[in-house]
Write a protein that holds these residues in place. Structure first.
Motif, PDB file in Angstrom:
ATOM      1  N   ASN A  17       0.817  -1.205  -0.012  1.00 33.79           N
ATOM      2  CA  ASN A  17      -0.001   0.171   0.028  1.00 33.79           C
ATOM      3  C   ASN A  17       0.905   1.538   0.069  1.00 33.79           C
ATOM      4  N   GLU A  18       0.458   2.207  -0.842  1.00 35.19           N
ATOM      5  CA  GLU A  18       1.145   3.460  -0.901  1.00 35.19           C
ATOM      6  C   GLU A  18       0.256   4.556  -0.829  1.00 35.19           C
ATOM      7  N   THR A  19       0.712   5.823  -0.423  1.00 36.76           N
ATOM      8  CA  THR A  19      -0.158   6.910  -0.457  1.00 36.76           C
ATOM      9  C   THR A  19       0.182   7.740  -1.421  1.00 36.76           C
ATOM     10  N   HIS A  20      -0.990   8.166  -2.100  1.00 37.85           N
ATOM     11  CA  HIS A  20      -0.739   9.269  -3.048  1.00 37.85           C
ATOM     12  C   HIS A  20      -1.419  10.219  -3.006  1.00 37.85           C
ATOM     13  N   THR A  21      -1.159  11.314  -3.532  1.00 29.76           N
ATOM     14  CA  THR A  21      -1.989  12.648  -3.480  1.00 29.76           C
ATOM     15  C   THR A  21      -2.194  12.990  -4.938  1.00 29.76           C
ATOM     16  N   LEU A  22      -3.391  12.980  -5.185  1.00 31.84           N
ATOM     17  CA  LEU A  22      -3.901  13.083  -6.718  1.00 31.84           C
ATOM     18  C   LEU A  22      -4.553  14.665  -6.948  1.00 31.84           C
ATOM     19  N   ALA A  23      -4.126  15.369  -7.840  1.00 30.83           N
ATOM     20  CA  ALA A  23      -4.977  16.825  -8.063  1.00 30.83           C
ATOM     21  C   ALA A  23      -5.654  16.549  -9.373  1.00 30.83           C
ATOM     22  N   VAL A  24      -6.972  16.710  -9.262  1.00 30.15           N
ATOM     23  CA  VAL A  24      -7.929  16.883 -10.133  1.00 30.15           C
ATOM     24  C   VAL A  24      -8.435  18.001 -10.588  1.00 30.15           C
ATOM     25  N   LEU A  25      -8.682  18.225 -11.857  1.00 27.84           N
ATOM     26  CA  LEU A  25      -9.004  19.602 -12.293  1.00 27.84           C
ATOM     27  C   LEU A  25     -10.446  19.302 -12.935  1.00 27.84           C
ATOM     28  N   VAL A  26     -11.410  19.832 -12.253  1.00 30.52           N
ATOM     29  CA  VAL A  26     -12.880  19.510 -12.843  1.00 30.52           C
ATOM     30  C   VAL A  26     -13.721  20.779 -13.257  1.00 30.52           C
ATOM     31  N   GLN A  27     -14.704  20.521 -13.880  1.00 32.60           N
ATOM     32  CA  GLN A  27     -15.441  21.628 -14.146  1.00 32.60           C
ATOM     33  C   GLN A  27     -16.305  21.931 -12.874  1.00 32.60           C
ATOM     34  N   ASN A  28     -16.377  23.116 -12.637  1.00 35.67           N
ATOM     35  CA  ASN A  28     -17.207  23.519 -11.236  1.00 35.67           C
ATOM     36  C   ASN A  28     -18.774  23.556 -11.404  1.00 35.67           C
ATOM     37  N   GLU A  29     -19.452  22.527 -11.335  1.00 37.23           N
ATOM     38  CA  GLU A  29     -20.742  22.312 -11.416  1.00 37.23           C
ATOM     39  C   GLU A  29     -21.335  21.547 -10.409  1.00 37.23           C
ATOM     40  N   LYS A  79      -6.692   6.493 -11.016  1.00 41.84           N
ATOM     41  CA  LYS A  79      -6.294   7.569 -12.038  1.00 41.84           C
ATOM     42  C   LYS A  79      -6.827   7.469 -13.221  1.00 41.84           C
ATOM     43  N   HIS A  80      -7.063   6.223 -13.786  1.00 39.98           N
ATOM     44  CA  HIS A  80      -7.627   6.010 -15.296  1.00 39.98           C
ATOM     45  C   HIS A  80      -9.266   6.228 -15.074  1.00 39.98           C
ATOM     46  N   GLN A  81      -9.850   5.863 -13.877  1.00 40.80           N
ATOM     47  CA  GLN A  81     -11.488   5.733 -13.778  1.00 40.80           C
ATOM     48  C   GLN A  81     -11.700   7.273 -13.693  1.00 40.80           C
ATOM     49  N   GLN A  90      -8.124  16.974 -16.061  1.00 46.16           N
ATOM     50  CA  GLN A  90      -6.917  16.559 -15.757  1.00 46.16           C
ATOM     51  C   GLN A  90      -6.817  15.823 -14.379  1.00 46.16           C
ATOM     52  N   VAL A  91      -5.836  14.827 -14.303  1.00 47.81           N
ATOM     53  CA  VAL A  91      -5.494  14.132 -13.252  1.00 47.81           C
ATOM     54  C   VAL A  91      -4.096  14.166 -13.058  1.00 47.81           C
ATOM     55  N   VAL A  92      -3.370  14.769 -11.903  1.00 49.15           N
ATOM     56  CA  VAL A  92      -1.984  14.724 -11.862  1.00 49.15           C
ATOM     57  C   VAL A  92      -1.739  13.929 -10.352  1.00 49.15           C
ATOM     58  N   ASP A  93      -0.973  12.738 -10.554  1.00 50.07           N
ATOM     59  CA  ASP A  93      -0.359  12.082  -9.371  1.00 50.07           C
ATOM     60  C   ASP A  93       0.818  12.728  -8.902  1.00 50.07           C
ATOM     61  N   MET A  94       0.627  13.749  -7.760  1.00 45.47           N
ATOM     62  CA  MET A  94       1.286  14.842  -7.199  1.00 45.47           C
ATOM     63  C   MET A  94       2.670  13.942  -6.683  1.00 45.47           C
ATOM     64  N   THR A  95       2.587  12.828  -6.061  1.00 41.89           N
ATOM     65  CA  THR A  95       3.216  12.058  -5.650  1.00 41.89           C
ATOM     66  C   THR A  95       4.354  11.566  -6.668  1.00 41.89           C
ATOM     67  N   GLN A  96       4.171  11.119  -7.743  1.00 44.25           N
ATOM     68  CA  GLN A  96       4.787  10.620  -8.823  1.00 44.25           C
ATOM     69  C   GLN A  96       5.548  11.767  -9.374  1.00 44.25           C
ATOM     70  N   THR A  97       5.184  12.931  -9.256  1.00 50.27           N
ATOM     71  CA  THR A  97       6.011  13.994 -10.007  1.00 50.27           C
ATOM     72  C   THR A  97       7.249  14.397  -9.227  1.00 50.27           C
ATOM     73  N   PRO A 177       7.619  26.596 -12.838  1.00 54.25           N
ATOM     74  CA  PRO A 177       6.783  27.558 -13.475  1.00 54.25           C
ATOM     75  C   PRO A 177       5.534  26.944 -14.121  1.00 54.25           C
ATOM     76  N   GLU A 178       5.599  25.715 -14.425  1.00 56.62           N
ATOM     77  CA  GLU A 178       4.544  25.221 -14.838  1.00 56.62           C
ATOM     78  C   GLU A 178       3.173  24.922 -14.251  1.00 56.62           C
ATOM     79  N   GLY A 179       2.204  24.983 -14.788  1.00 53.23           N
ATOM     80  CA  GLY A 179       0.783  24.816 -13.956  1.00 53.23           C
ATOM     81  C   GLY A 179       0.289  23.271 -14.318  1.00 53.23           C
ATOM     82  N   MET A 180      -0.724  23.142 -13.750  1.00 52.76           N
ATOM     83  CA  MET A 180      -1.313  21.620 -14.223  1.00 52.76           C
ATOM     84  C   MET A 180      -1.531  21.450 -15.467  1.00 52.76           C
TER      85      MET A 180
END
Length: 180
Positions: A17-29, A79-81, A90-97, A177-180
Motif C-alpha cells: 500500500n502506497e499513499t498518493h496525492t492526486l490533483a484533479v481539475l474538474v468543471q465547477n458544476e 487515476k484511469h477511472q 486533468q488528473v495529476v499524481d503529485m506523488t509521482q511528480t 513555472p508550469e501549471g497543471m
C-alpha cells in the motif's frame, strides 16, 4: 523434483500500500464532487484527505486534491477511472511528480493549567504554531505544514490536555513555472 528454494519463492520487500496525492481539475458544476466521491466509495477505495475549491473563476474550474492509499495497481485504476469521467479535465499524481509541495492546516485545542500550559506554549513555539485563541483554561493553536508535522504536534499535545482537532486536508501544488 529437487529444485532450489529460490525457484519456489520470489521475495518482495516493499509495502503493497502506497499513499498518493492526486490533483484533479474538474468543471465547477453541481454533482461533480458527488460523482468523484461515488467512484471511490463504489469501488471500495478509501479517501484519507479531500480538499476542494474553485481555482479559476473565469473558466469555472475547481481543483480537488485527494489523498488515497492502495497498491500501485489500485492507484493506477483510480487515476484511469478519474480520467474517464466527463467533467474531469486533468488528473495529476503529485506523488509521482516528485516536484510538489504539500501542506495542511490544523486548529488544535488544548486545555491545561500550570506546567502543562507552559509546555504546550513551548511546543507550539518549536513547531511554529500560532495561538489564535486563548482563555485562562485553554489555547487554540493554528499550525501548517506537512501531514507528518501536524501528526507529531497532535501526538505531543495529547498528554498535555488535547481537547479537539480540526484539519483542512492536504493542499498540493507542483514546483516550478508550469501549471497543471
Amino acid at each position: 523434483m529437487n529444485q532450489p528454494a529460490s525457484a519456489y519463492f520470489i521475495e518482495e520487500r516493499h509495502d503493497p500500500n502506497e499513499t498518493h496525492t492526486l490533483a484533479v481539475l474538474v468543471q465547477n458544476e453541481p454533482g461533480v464532487l458527488a460523482r468523484v466521491i461515488g467512484l471511490f466509495s463504489g469501488r471500495g477505495y478509501n479517501i484519507e484527505s479531500l480538499t476542494v475549491s474553485e481555482t479559476e473563476s473565469q473558466t469555472h474550474l475547481s481543483r480537488i486534491t485527494i489523498v488515497t492509499t492502495g497498491t500501485p495497481m489500485v492507484i493506477q485504476q483510480i487515476k484511469h477511472q478519474l480520467d474517464r469521467m466527463i467533467p474531469v479535465y486533468q488528473v495529476v499524481d503529485m506523488t509521482q511528480t516528485k516536484r510538489s509541495i504539500e501542506r495542511e492546516l490544523a486548529m488544535v485545542k488544548v486545555r491545561g493549567q500550570g506546567e502543562h500550559r507552559v509546555e504546550a506554549l513551548r511546543l507550539a513555539d518549536a513547531f511554529r504554531a500560532r495561538v489564535i485563541d486563548a482563555t485562562t483554561e485553554s489555547f487554540v493553536f493554528e499550525i501548517t505544514g506537512n501531514t507528518d508535522k501536524i501528526n507529531q504536534f497532535i501526538d505531543l499535545m495529547r498528554p498535555l490536555g488535547l481537547v479537539e482537532v480540526s484539519r483542512t486536508g492536504v493542499a498540493a501544488i507542483g514546483r516550478g513555472p508550469e501549471g497543471m
